[in-house]
Enzyme design. Structure first.
Site, PDB file in Angstrom:
ATOM      1  N   PRO A 245       6.951  61.874  62.859  1.00  0.00           N
ATOM      2  CA  PRO A 245       7.980  60.943  62.980  1.00  0.00           C
ATOM      3  C   PRO A 245       8.203  59.567  62.554  1.00  0.00           C
ATOM      4  CG  PRO A 245       6.545  60.892  65.099  1.00  0.00           C
ATOM      5  CD  PRO A 245       5.911  61.872  64.005  1.00  0.00           C
ATOM      6  N   CYS A 246       8.106  59.487  61.407  1.00  0.00           N
ATOM      7  CA  CYS A 246       8.202  58.329  60.632  1.00  0.00           C
ATOM      8  C   CYS A 246       9.864  57.618  60.872  1.00  0.00           C
ATOM      9  CB  CYS A 246       7.854  58.033  59.133  1.00  0.00           C
ATOM     10  SG  CYS A 246       8.919  59.115  58.082  1.00  0.00           S
ATOM     11  N   HIS A 247      10.619  58.508  61.401  1.00  0.00           N
ATOM     12  CA  HIS A 247      11.912  58.000  61.604  1.00  0.00           C
ATOM     13  C   HIS A 247      12.182  57.348  62.915  1.00  0.00           C
ATOM     14  CE1 HIS A 247      11.399  62.007  63.533  1.00  0.00           C
ATOM     15  NE2 HIS A 247      12.269  61.531  64.607  1.00  0.00           N
TER      16      HIS A 247
END
Length: 281
Positions: A245-247
């Protein structure tokens, strides 16, 4: 274009409009008119898509929401949750995700002797290209053009054999996009990257759904407090959208910042996860 993709585009347009005009707190009628739907139809479509009303969703995607998340608790939220691993009460955090880096030989030879299964699939946030080896998911990206996306994937593994075929790894991973995440199987990732990149990607997995971190906090968590810029570069190289989850990493100012697969999509995912984690409490 499928009805699901069409609905995502409508919701994305609405989110982009709200982003640009959030200081004026646009009303339901105004946003509905912008995407050429009746207020009742827009309310129904939005609620069906994210599980909450447009007004409630706005609270999750506003800049103030991001700032408030970062201010909660003693110290940073990331510091408070990093040590707990996957022990959060969030549904998603009951999931165990294992990274197994590719061997130096696999990396050097561009995937030689690897067979990669791939497929295109629809999700809440648009179409994705997902690929897997015999060890786990090796790539997942949101796509606008299938041919271009497949060419980029093959460029990452020029010596591999590609077969368009769904498998159990892909099915488990795609289930993450569903709202009911209580019965998810273990998901394994088979990635190629440097030791530093793998360390950053592993740390991203420890950010609970519905919470956010900053590049600086992430750098401290992996024992490289002065490497925020390098952490940002490693995040930008993340080959697996959504699963890693780089978001959930934003700027220290509270601004959401950029995203490899589009800032509107990033905002949509953050908002959706915020709603889901809030509903699970």
């Amino acid at each position: 274009m499928s009805s699901q993709q069409r609905n995502y585009e409508r919701i994305a347009q609405a989110i982009e409009y709200i982003q640009q005009n959030f200081r004026q707190q646009p009303q339901l009628d105004e946003v509905a008119a912008f995407i050429h739907l009746s207020p009742a139809h827009f309310q129904r479509l939005f609620t069906e898509w994210v599980g909450t009303s447009p007004k409630k969703f706005l609270q999750y995607i506003s800049i103030e929401h991001a700032k408030n998340i970062l201010k909660q608790g003693q110290g940073s939220i990331f510091d408070a949750t990093f040590g707990t691993g996957l022990s959060s009460t969030s549904r998603l955090h009951d999931l165990f995700i294992q990274i197994e880096g590719m061997t130096p030989a696999e990396y050097k030879h561009g995937g030689q002797d690897l067979t990669i299964h791939y497929q295109f699939a629809e999700t809440l946030f648009g179409e994705v290209l997902i690929a897997s080896t015999h060890k786990g998911i090796c790539a997942l990206s949101f796509v606008d053009h299938q041919a271009e996306a497949l060419t980029r994937l093959k460029g990452q593994f020029p010596q591999a054999l590609f077969i368009e075929q769904i498998d159990a790894f892909q099915q488990s991973a795609l289930a993450l996009f569903q709202k009911d995440q209580q019965q998810l199987a273990e998901i394994k990732l088979h990635l190629k990257g440097t030791e530093f990149q793998l360390k950053v990607w592993q740390s991203l997995l420890r950010i609970p759904m519905g919470q956010l971190s900053t590049y600086g906090e992430l750098a401290k968590a992996i024992q490289h407090p002065n490497a925020a810029r390098a952490v940002g570069t490693a995040i930008g190289c993340n080959p697996v959208a959504f699963l890693i989850p780089c978001h959930r990493v934003i700027q220290s100012s509270g601004l959401f910042g950029g995203y490899e697969w589009g800032s509107v999509r990033k905002t949509a995912i953050i908002g959706w996860e915020g709603v889901q984690s809030h509903a699970a409490i």
